[in-house]
Motif scaffolding. Structure first.
Motif, PDB file in Angstrom:
ATOM      1  N   TYR A  32      47.694 -95.464  -9.236  1.00 27.82           N
ATOM      2  CA  TYR A  32      47.646 -94.002  -9.114  1.00 27.82           C
ATOM      3  C   TYR A  32      46.367 -93.561  -8.392  1.00 27.82           C
ATOM      4  CZ  TYR A  32      47.474 -89.118 -10.437  1.00 27.82           C
ATOM      5  OH  TYR A  32      47.375 -87.757 -10.392  1.00 27.82           O
ATOM      6  N   LYS A  33      45.270 -94.231  -8.750  1.00 29.95           N
ATOM      7  CA  LYS A  33      43.984 -93.874  -8.131  1.00 29.95           C
ATOM      8  C   LYS A  33      43.924 -94.267  -6.655  1.00 29.95           C
ATOM      9  CE  LYS A  33      41.138 -93.898 -12.257  1.00 29.95           C
ATOM     10  NZ  LYS A  33      40.202 -94.654 -13.082  1.00 29.95           N
ATOM     11  N   ASN A  34      44.782 -95.223  -6.274  1.00 32.82           N
ATOM     12  CA  ASN A  34      44.760 -95.700  -4.875  1.00 32.82           C
ATOM     13  C   ASN A  34      45.958 -95.197  -4.060  1.00 32.82           C
ATOM     14  OD1 ASN A  34      42.429 -97.735  -4.616  1.00 32.82           O
ATOM     15  ND2 ASN A  34      43.371 -98.215  -6.569  1.00 32.82           N
ATOM     16  N   LEU A  35      46.619 -94.189  -4.586  1.00 32.88           N
ATOM     17  CA  LEU A  35      47.830 -93.699  -3.909  1.00 32.88           C
ATOM     18  C   LEU A  35      47.558 -93.227  -2.471  1.00 32.88           C
ATOM     19  CD1 LEU A  35      49.921 -91.761  -6.593  1.00 32.88           C
ATOM     20  CD2 LEU A  35      50.545 -93.824  -5.371  1.00 32.88           C
ATOM     21  N   ASP A  36      46.377 -92.671  -2.270  1.00 32.11           N
ATOM     22  CA  ASP A  36      46.058 -92.149  -0.935  1.00 32.11           C
ATOM     23  C   ASP A  36      45.960 -93.246   0.125  1.00 32.11           C
ATOM     24  OD1 ASP A  36      43.913 -92.921  -2.544  1.00 32.11           O
ATOM     25  OD2 ASP A  36      42.459 -91.938  -1.231  1.00 32.11           O
ATOM     26  N   LYS A  37      45.821 -94.493  -0.337  1.00 33.61           N
ATOM     27  CA  LYS A  37      45.698 -95.601   0.622  1.00 33.61           C
ATOM     28  C   LYS A  37      47.069 -96.116   1.094  1.00 33.61           C
ATOM     29  CE  LYS A  37      41.377 -97.132  -1.393  1.00 33.61           C
ATOM     30  NZ  LYS A  37      40.837 -98.006  -2.416  1.00 33.61           N
ATOM     31  N   LEU A  38      48.128 -95.615   0.454  1.00 33.57           N
ATOM     32  CA  LEU A  38      49.470 -96.117   0.764  1.00 33.57           C
ATOM     33  C   LEU A  38      49.953 -95.655   2.129  1.00 33.57           C
ATOM     34  CD1 LEU A  38      51.468 -95.828  -2.545  1.00 33.57           C
ATOM     35  CD2 LEU A  38      50.950 -97.882  -1.282  1.00 33.57           C
ATOM     36  N   THR A  39      50.590 -96.599   2.820  1.00 34.18           N
ATOM     37  CA  THR A  39      51.102 -96.231   4.141  1.00 34.18           C
ATOM     38  C   THR A  39      52.624 -96.305   4.215  1.00 34.18           C
ATOM     39  OG1 THR A  39      50.678 -98.506   4.817  1.00 34.18           O
ATOM     40  CG2 THR A  39      49.022 -96.859   5.447  1.00 34.18           C
ATOM     41  N   SER A  40      53.199 -97.265   3.456  1.00 34.61           N
ATOM     42  CA  SER A  40      54.663 -97.416   3.508  1.00 34.61           C
ATOM     43  C   SER A  40      55.175 -98.011   2.201  1.00 34.61           C
ATOM     44  CB  SER A  40      55.038 -98.344   4.653  1.00 34.61           C
ATOM     45  OG  SER A  40      54.480 -99.626   4.391  1.00 34.61           O
ATOM     46  N   ASN A  41      56.504 -98.076   2.096  1.00 35.91           N
ATOM     47  CA  ASN A  41      57.124 -98.667   0.892  1.00 35.91           C
ATOM     48  C   ASN A  41      56.776-100.136   0.751  1.00 35.91           C
ATOM     49  OD1 ASN A  41      58.352 -96.799  -0.668  1.00 35.91           O
ATOM     50  ND2 ASN A  41      60.406 -97.049   0.233  1.00 35.91           N
ATOM     51  N   GLU A  42      56.772-100.811   1.898  1.00 35.92           N
ATOM     52  CA  GLU A  42      56.452-102.241   1.908  1.00 35.92           C
ATOM     53  C   GLU A  42      55.009-102.449   1.433  1.00 35.92           C
ATOM     54  OE1 GLU A  42      57.218-106.153   2.135  1.00 35.92           O
ATOM     55  OE2 GLU A  42      58.664-104.510   2.260  1.00 35.92           O
ATOM     56  N   HIS A  43      54.166-101.520   1.885  1.00 37.76           N
ATOM     57  CA  HIS A  43      52.762-101.576   1.480  1.00 37.76           C
ATOM     58  C   HIS A  43      52.631-101.345  -0.020  1.00 37.76           C
ATOM     59  CE1 HIS A  43      48.442 -99.891   1.846  1.00 37.76           C
ATOM     60  NE2 HIS A  43      48.427-101.183   1.582  1.00 37.76           N
ATOM     61  N   LEU A  44      53.451-100.440  -0.547  1.00 41.33           N
ATOM     62  CA  LEU A  44      53.438-100.146  -1.991  1.00 41.33           C
ATOM     63  C   LEU A  44      53.756-101.410  -2.787  1.00 41.33           C
ATOM     64  CD1 LEU A  44      53.492 -98.131  -4.448  1.00 41.33           C
ATOM     65  CD2 LEU A  44      55.927 -97.900  -4.010  1.00 41.33           C
ATOM     66  N   LYS A  45      54.793-102.128  -2.324  1.00 30.04           N
ATOM     67  CA  LYS A  45      55.214-103.360  -3.004  1.00 30.04           C
ATOM     68  C   LYS A  45      54.067-104.377  -3.029  1.00 30.04           C
ATOM     69  CE  LYS A  45      58.412-107.129  -2.208  1.00 30.04           C
ATOM     70  NZ  LYS A  45      59.330-107.685  -1.207  1.00 30.04           N
ATOM     71  N   MET A  46      53.455-104.571  -1.875  1.00 33.89           N
ATOM     72  CA  MET A  46      52.364-105.548  -1.785  1.00 33.89           C
ATOM     73  C   MET A  46      51.150-105.109  -2.606  1.00 33.89           C
ATOM     74  SD  MET A  46      53.523-107.993  -0.056  1.00 33.89           S
ATOM     75  CE  MET A  46      52.350-109.048   0.729  1.00 33.89           C
ATOM     76  N   LEU A  47      50.880-103.788  -2.565  1.00 34.99           N
ATOM     77  CA  LEU A  47      49.735-103.263  -3.306  1.00 34.99           C
ATOM     78  C   LEU A  47      49.942-103.454  -4.812  1.00 34.99           C
ATOM     79  CD1 LEU A  47      47.028-101.759  -2.844  1.00 34.99           C
ATOM     80  CD2 LEU A  47      48.239 -99.637  -3.271  1.00 34.99           C
ATOM     81  N   ILE A  48      51.166-103.195  -5.259  1.00 32.04           N
ATOM     82  CA  ILE A  48      51.457-103.373  -6.691  1.00 32.04           C
ATOM     83  C   ILE A  48      51.245-104.829  -7.096  1.00 32.04           C
ATOM     84  CG2 ILE A  48      53.339-103.430  -8.387  1.00 32.04           C
ATOM     85  CD1 ILE A  48      54.262-100.765  -7.346  1.00 32.04           C
TER      86      ILE A  48
END
Lengths: 168, 180
Positions: A32-48
């Motif tokens: 949640y704190k790093n949401l602003d760094k997200l660029t795409s869905n694929e990125h979300l998966k990798m970030l998680i």
């Protein structure tokens, strides 16, 4: 969607569902704190995955000594629990549960790096390339850890089966 | 075609679909023993990939994920609240921290500054030579005040006045008086 995935990863490291639950909460708060760094869905998966692995490793580091002492007692307790519970369960269910316990005990013997690779590869079905990106290890290193993880688990599973046969 | 059987690492390489496995694959297809080993390896490796969280999660109840979701939302809320609190306190915290720093610095400086007593001591401090003289005088004073040994006065007060000049003329007069 990612909740189950994260708790599965955390459980693989922590070894119990309550700690896995705590790790999962931390993962989502960090996300949640790093949401602003997200660029795409694929990125979300990798970030998680990245956060889940990093938080789980943090947990292992914090609980090094606790784990060291609990490793000895846990294996026997789990098997005894399963046998007593098995009286009211179907035979297949009992065997599955027993196998899960043995597998779970065996995965606890893996090193943190082996655990990371084993969980991401086997439970999450990620490719070697993806695991390499998440963990920061080289692809060849990922493969070596995967090989060693399977080898360690095979050995521990055999050892547990031998002990079980010996007890009978 | 190779004669020796495949090692565990080679079985793994074939299982994981490694690129450099042509020779090993060729051997595997022609060797029943290795094929049996490989089948067993694959079976085991796939069994190990089994999800072991099914049972523990089931034990927590059907609504576990809903409860967990609520806990996560609450946790996010708490962390946001903490962040906000911190941001609200920041304007007050900075001057307070500065004031504290000033107090600490003042304390450190005041501890290093010499006190009034030290100043007086420094003013009246004796030089090394003066100190040696002073020590000698004290020693003489102590010796004077020391009790006499067997009643004999060791120290006699000396007359500081200039000695009278006795000339030869006076001496001859004295001699004539004695003779007379």
């Amino acid at each position: 969607m990612y909740q189950r995935r994260v708790i599965k990863i955390a459980y693989g490291y922590a070894g119990n569902i309550h700690d896995a639950d705590d790790i999962t909460q931390e993962v989502f708060i960090t996300l949640y704190k790093n949401l602003d760094k997200l660029t795409s869905n694929e990125h979300l998966k990798m970030l998680i995955y990245k956060i889940a692995v990093s938080r789980s490793l943090d947990f292992l580091r914090k609980n090094r000594f606790k784990r060291f002492f609990s490793n000895f007692s846990q294996m026997e307790e789990s098997v005894v629990d399963n046998l007593t519970d098995g009286k009211v369960q179907q035979e297949q269910e009992m065997l599955d549960k027993e196998f899960d316990t043995q597998l779970h005990n065996a995965t606890r013997k893996l090193s943190p790096k082996q655990k990371s690779v084993f969980i991401l590869k086997n439970h999450e079905g990620l490719s070697v390339k993806e695991i390499s990106k998440i963990t920061g290890m080289g692809e060849a290193t990922v493969k070596t850890h995967q090989y060693r993880a399977i080898k360690t688990i095979r050995l521990w599973m055999r050892l547990q089966n031998k002990e079980k046969d010996h007890a009978k | 075609m190779r004669n020796n059987h495949l090692k565990e690492r080679e079985l793994f390489n074939i299982y994981s679909g490694d690129d450099d496995i042509a020779t090993a694959k060729e051997h595997l297809e022609g060797c029943d023993e290795c094929m049996a080993k490989f089948d067993e390896y694959v079976k085991e490796a796939e069994l190990f990939a089994r999800d072991t969280t099914v049972q523990p999660i089931a034990e927590l109840g059907d609504d576990f994920f809903v409860r967990q979701k609520n806990r996560i939302i609450a946790g996010v809320g708490e962390s946001e609240e903490l962040d906000k609190k911190f941001l609200r306190l920041m304007p007050k915290l900075i001057p307070a921290a500065c004031a504290m720093l000033v107090v600490i610095l003042a304390l450190v400086i005041s501890l290093q500054k010499p006190t009034t007593l030290n100043v007086v001591e420094q003013q009246y401090a004796l030089s090394e030579e003066d100190y040696a003289d002073d020590l000698l005088l004290r020693e003489i004073e102590d010796m004077k005040n020391a009790p006499d040994i067997d009643g004999l006065g060791i120290f006699v007060d000396l007359d500081d006045s200039e000695p009278e000049e006795v000339d030869d003329k006076g001496a001859s007069i004295l001699k004539t008086i004695i003779k007379a």
